[in-house]
Design a protein around this motif. Structure first.
Motif, mmCIF file in Angstrom:
data_model
loop_
_atom_site.group_PDB
_atom_site.id
_atom_site.type_symbol
_atom_site.label_atom_id
_atom_site.label_comp_id
_atom_site.label_asym_id
_atom_site.label_seq_id
_atom_site.Cartn_x
_atom_site.Cartn_y
_atom_site.Cartn_z
ATOM 1 N N VAL A 101 0.999 -1.090 -0.231
ATOM 2 C CA VAL A 101 -0.126 0.087 -0.155
ATOM 3 C C VAL A 101 1.033 1.238 0.006
ATOM 4 O O VAL A 101 1.739 1.346 0.959
ATOM 5 C CB VAL A 101 -0.847 0.026 1.332
ATOM 6 C CG1 VAL A 101 -1.474 1.275 1.205
ATOM 7 C CG2 VAL A 101 -2.030 -0.883 1.129
ATOM 8 N N LEU A 102 0.876 2.095 -0.927
ATOM 9 C CA LEU A 102 1.476 3.441 -0.928
ATOM 10 C C LEU A 102 0.637 4.535 -0.399
ATOM 11 O O LEU A 102 -0.679 4.647 -0.860
ATOM 12 C CB LEU A 102 1.771 3.863 -2.540
ATOM 13 C CG LEU A 102 2.617 4.910 -2.601
ATOM 14 C CD1 LEU A 102 3.676 5.205 -1.927
ATOM 15 C CD2 LEU A 102 2.580 5.413 -4.213
ATOM 16 N N LEU A 103 1.092 5.233 0.664
ATOM 17 C CA LEU A 103 0.360 6.287 1.369
ATOM 18 C C LEU A 103 0.776 7.612 0.659
ATOM 19 O O LEU A 103 1.666 7.907 -0.073
ATOM 20 C CB LEU A 103 0.735 6.474 2.820
ATOM 21 C CG LEU A 103 0.517 5.103 3.461
ATOM 22 C CD1 LEU A 103 0.817 5.359 4.990
ATOM 23 C CD2 LEU A 103 -0.806 4.417 3.378
ATOM 24 N N ASP A 104 -0.226 8.551 0.487
ATOM 25 C CA ASP A 104 0.143 9.889 -0.226
ATOM 26 C C ASP A 104 1.053 10.596 0.530
ATOM 27 O O ASP A 104 1.558 11.680 0.247
ATOM 28 C CB ASP A 104 -1.190 10.565 -0.010
ATOM 29 C CG ASP A 104 -1.928 10.861 1.302
ATOM 30 O OD1 ASP A 104 -1.106 10.770 2.039
ATOM 31 O OD2 ASP A 104 -2.841 11.589 1.228
ATOM 32 N N SER A 105 1.495 10.226 1.957
ATOM 33 C CA SER A 105 2.645 10.771 2.432
ATOM 34 C C SER A 105 3.749 10.300 2.000
ATOM 35 O O SER A 105 5.060 10.831 2.281
ATOM 36 C CB SER A 105 2.804 10.313 4.073
ATOM 37 O OG SER A 105 2.794 9.012 4.126
ATOM 38 N N GLY A 106 3.934 9.266 1.096
ATOM 39 C CA GLY A 106 5.146 8.729 0.443
ATOM 40 C C GLY A 106 5.657 7.371 1.093
ATOM 41 O O GLY A 106 6.508 6.739 0.414
ATOM 42 N N CYS A 107 5.215 6.970 2.281
ATOM 43 C CA CYS A 107 5.552 6.008 2.835
ATOM 44 C C CYS A 107 4.789 4.798 2.063
ATOM 45 O O CYS A 107 4.017 4.649 1.296
ATOM 46 C CB CYS A 107 4.841 5.871 4.504
ATOM 47 S SG CYS A 107 5.833 6.899 5.624
ATOM 48 N N VAL A 108 5.617 3.574 2.276
ATOM 49 C CA VAL A 108 5.009 2.200 1.724
ATOM 50 C C VAL A 108 5.046 1.331 2.623
ATOM 51 O O VAL A 108 5.633 1.045 3.536
ATOM 52 C CB VAL A 108 6.274 1.693 0.513
ATOM 53 C CG1 VAL A 108 5.634 0.211 0.170
ATOM 54 C CG2 VAL A 108 6.477 2.531 -0.592
ATOM 55 N N CYS A 109 3.831 0.678 2.836
ATOM 56 C CA CYS A 109 3.358 -0.580 3.776
ATOM 57 C C CYS A 109 3.281 -1.591 2.988
ATOM 58 O O CYS A 109 2.693 -1.700 1.878
ATOM 59 C CB CYS A 109 2.016 -0.060 4.504
ATOM 60 S SG CYS A 109 2.229 1.136 5.891
ATOM 61 N N CYS A 110 3.849 -2.655 3.512
ATOM 62 C CA CYS A 110 3.776 -4.055 2.897
ATOM 63 C C CYS A 110 3.344 -4.870 4.139
ATOM 64 O O CYS A 110 3.894 -4.777 5.089
ATOM 65 C CB CYS A 110 4.900 -4.339 2.073
ATOM 66 S SG CYS A 110 6.425 -4.852 3.289
ATOM 67 N N THR A 111 2.866 -5.979 3.695
ATOM 68 C CA THR A 111 2.547 -7.013 4.262
ATOM 69 C C THR A 111 3.522 -8.065 4.385
ATOM 70 O O THR A 111 4.063 -8.449 3.516
ATOM 71 C CB THR A 111 0.981 -7.958 4.267
ATOM 72 O OG1 THR A 111 0.973 -8.235 2.778
ATOM 73 C CG2 THR A 111 -0.099 -6.978 4.570
ATOM 74 N N MET A 112 3.711 -8.941 5.695
ATOM 75 C CA MET A 112 4.773 -9.777 5.687
ATOM 76 C C MET A 112 4.515 -10.992 4.823
ATOM 77 O O MET A 112 3.193 -11.669 4.469
ATOM 78 C CB MET A 112 4.728 -10.351 6.759
ATOM 79 C CG MET A 112 6.180 -11.359 7.565
ATOM 80 S SD MET A 112 7.568 -10.352 7.836
ATOM 81 C CE MET A 112 7.086 -9.844 9.433
ATOM 82 N N LEU A 113 5.345 -11.482 3.922
ATOM 83 C CA LEU A 113 5.288 -12.924 3.172
ATOM 84 C C LEU A 113 5.525 -14.048 4.173
ATOM 85 O O LEU A 113 5.033 -13.860 5.340
ATOM 86 C CB LEU A 113 6.300 -12.778 2.065
ATOM 87 C CG LEU A 113 6.131 -11.597 0.930
ATOM 88 C CD1 LEU A 113 7.344 -11.435 0.004
ATOM 89 C CD2 LEU A 113 4.693 -11.561 0.376
ATOM 90 N N SER A 114 5.909 -15.231 3.635
ATOM 91 C CA SER A 114 6.178 -16.312 4.262
ATOM 92 C C SER A 114 7.079 -16.032 5.528
ATOM 93 O O SER A 114 6.838 -16.728 6.647
ATOM 94 C CB SER A 114 6.457 -17.526 3.519
ATOM 95 O OG SER A 114 7.957 -17.255 3.062
ATOM 96 N N ASP A 115 7.987 -15.201 5.467
ATOM 97 C CA ASP A 115 8.848 -15.079 6.464
ATOM 98 C C ASP A 115 9.552 -13.676 6.162
ATOM 99 O O ASP A 115 9.450 -12.956 5.118
ATOM 100 C CB ASP A 115 9.677 -16.216 6.757
ATOM 101 C CG ASP A 115 10.831 -16.206 5.435
ATOM 102 O OD1 ASP A 115 11.093 -15.512 4.860
ATOM 103 O OD2 ASP A 115 10.987 -17.371 5.178
ATOM 104 N N LEU A 116 10.397 -13.076 7.266
ATOM 105 C CA LEU A 116 10.916 -11.823 7.182
ATOM 106 C C LEU A 116 11.993 -11.771 6.283
ATOM 107 O O LEU A 116 12.064 -10.822 5.501
ATOM 108 C CB LEU A 116 11.406 -11.562 8.747
ATOM 109 C CG LEU A 116 12.181 -9.844 8.853
ATOM 110 C CD1 LEU A 116 11.283 -8.972 8.201
ATOM 111 C CD2 LEU A 116 12.870 -9.749 9.823
ATOM 112 N N SER A 117 12.690 -12.608 6.024
ATOM 113 C CA SER A 117 13.556 -12.712 4.989
ATOM 114 C C SER A 117 13.159 -12.427 3.625
ATOM 115 O O SER A 117 13.767 -11.840 2.814
ATOM 116 C CB SER A 117 14.540 -14.104 5.029
ATOM 117 O OG SER A 117 15.596 -14.163 4.180
ATOM 118 N N ALA A 118 12.244 -13.491 3.413
ATOM 119 C CA ALA A 118 11.499 -13.139 2.139
ATOM 120 C C ALA A 118 10.984 -11.950 1.829
ATOM 121 O O ALA A 118 11.130 -11.433 0.607
ATOM 122 C CB ALA A 118 10.595 -14.338 1.811
#
Length: 361
Positions: free
Chosen positions: A65-82
């Motif tokens: 999700v791209l916020l209009d503030s410029g920040c990017v939010c992403c949900t965790m995939l199978s693990d943090l490394s991935a």
């Protein structure tokens, strides 16, 4: 959108943790609205946990999700490394805006240890990212009770570089003072701020470099303040003290967190230091929540920096000079169910063993 350069420096990562209901999501939502946080990626387990205001969402695609503030939010995939590898790939090909900071929000019941281990040991991740620090939120109203009853809450405080006390408007001045005193006992090296303080801004919260492998960016002054606090605080020298005895709650069924600083007036031989750290991690690594300090090594005129989390220690590195005229070895420990005396005994055994081995016949 232009692709990022192949020669970008590692992106600093801040781990934001805190017990259930402690206000970390509220704090994060407030901080990512600030212009200074525009080039930040926030990693969460679910978007719903972040409480994103739909008016702030500029674009949504897949797990991002791209916020209009410029920040990017992403949900965790199978693990943090991935997840981190995917972020790096998408950054390089221009699928997402370039970013210069990552914030990982843990769940309220998470032990930060496994996350820190991944960030400190995954060789691929270390080529693109670097662990910068840990920020922990603590509820001013319920914080003491949570620390008494929940191992996760204690661990979150013990590994923190910065502690943010939330909901202070709902707590009395006496209970707030008691909570802050307890937090300083558990983690004397961490800075403590109230969530409504002017110091609680994105850049101040998420810039610490306390896990940096570059010794010139380590916050040595704060470590030494922790050592001074230990010497002023009487409880730190009593092996039978348990922080969990507060509020008339029995400590028999709960972990106990202790913090103390070991000092040595004499220089330590390199072999003794290595043997001590190896033996300590093998015997009680799970109980070493945080270890950091300066050591006067006999074979060098420069101080050696050591720091570790549980079983994992960074390779020792050297500062270019001593921070002051005090040349004692000083190592700050934050431990679980482990007091000062066994560590001191093990250190003496390792020192004696090396001295005996190197003694002339």
């Amino acid at each position: 959108m232009e692709s990022a350069s192949n020669y970008l420096p590692p992106v600093p990562i801040t781990v934001l943790t805190g017990f259930l209901g402690s206000g970390k999501t509220t704090l994060l939502t407030r901080l990512i609205r600030q212009p200074a946080m525009a080039r930040t990626v926030v990693i969460v387990n679910e978007f719903g946990e972040v409480g994103l205001d739909h008016h702030l969402v500029a674009e949504a695609s897949g797990n991002t999700v791209l916020l209009d503030s410029g920040c990017v939010c992403c949900t965790m995939l199978s693990d943090l490394s991935a997840t981190l590898r995917d972020l790096h790939r998408r950054r390089m090909v221009g699928e997402i805006p370039d970013f210069d900071r990552v914030v990982i929000e843990t769940t309220g019941l998470a032990d930060p240890g496994p996350i820190l281990h991944t960030l400190m040991t995954d060789r691929v991740i270390l080529g693109y990212f670097k662990l910068d620090g840990v920020v922990t939120t603590v509820d001013a109203v319920h914080g003491l009770g949570q620390l008494n009853r929940n191992t996760e809450s204690m661990t979150q405080v013990a590994v923190a570089d910065r502690i943010v006390v939330t909901k202070t408007d709902l707590a009395s001045s006496a209970s707030l003072s008691l909570l802050k005193s307890r937090l300083r006992e558990m983690n004397p090296a961490a800075s403590i701020q109230e969530s409504d303080s002017s110091e609680v801004t994105g850049l101040l919260m998420f810039e610490s470099a306390n896990y940096s492998l570059d010794p010139e960016h380590l916050d040595v002054d704060r470590w030494l303040k922790a050592e001074a606090y230990d010497h002023r605080d009487n409880h730190a020298h009593h092996p039978d003290h348990r922080h969990d005895d507060d509020d008339n709650i029995s400590s028999r069924h709960h972990d106990a967190i202790d913090s103390f600083c070991l000092t040595s007036e004499k220089p330590v031989r390199w072999g003794a230091l290595v043997g001590f750290l190896d033996a300590l991690t093998q015997l009680r690594g799970a109980d070493l929540l945080r270890v950091k300090g300066l050591v006067d090594v006999e074979e060098s005129d420069l101080p050696v920096v050591i720091q570790g989390v549980e079983h994992l220690f960074h390779p020792p590195s050297q500062l270019q000079s001593w921070p002051d005229s005090d040349r004692r070895s000083r190592v700050v420990f934050i431990t679980r169910n482990l007091t000062r005396e066994p560590i001191e005994d093990l250190f003496r055994i390792c020192v004696a063993a090396v001295e005996a081995k190197e003694a002339p016949l």
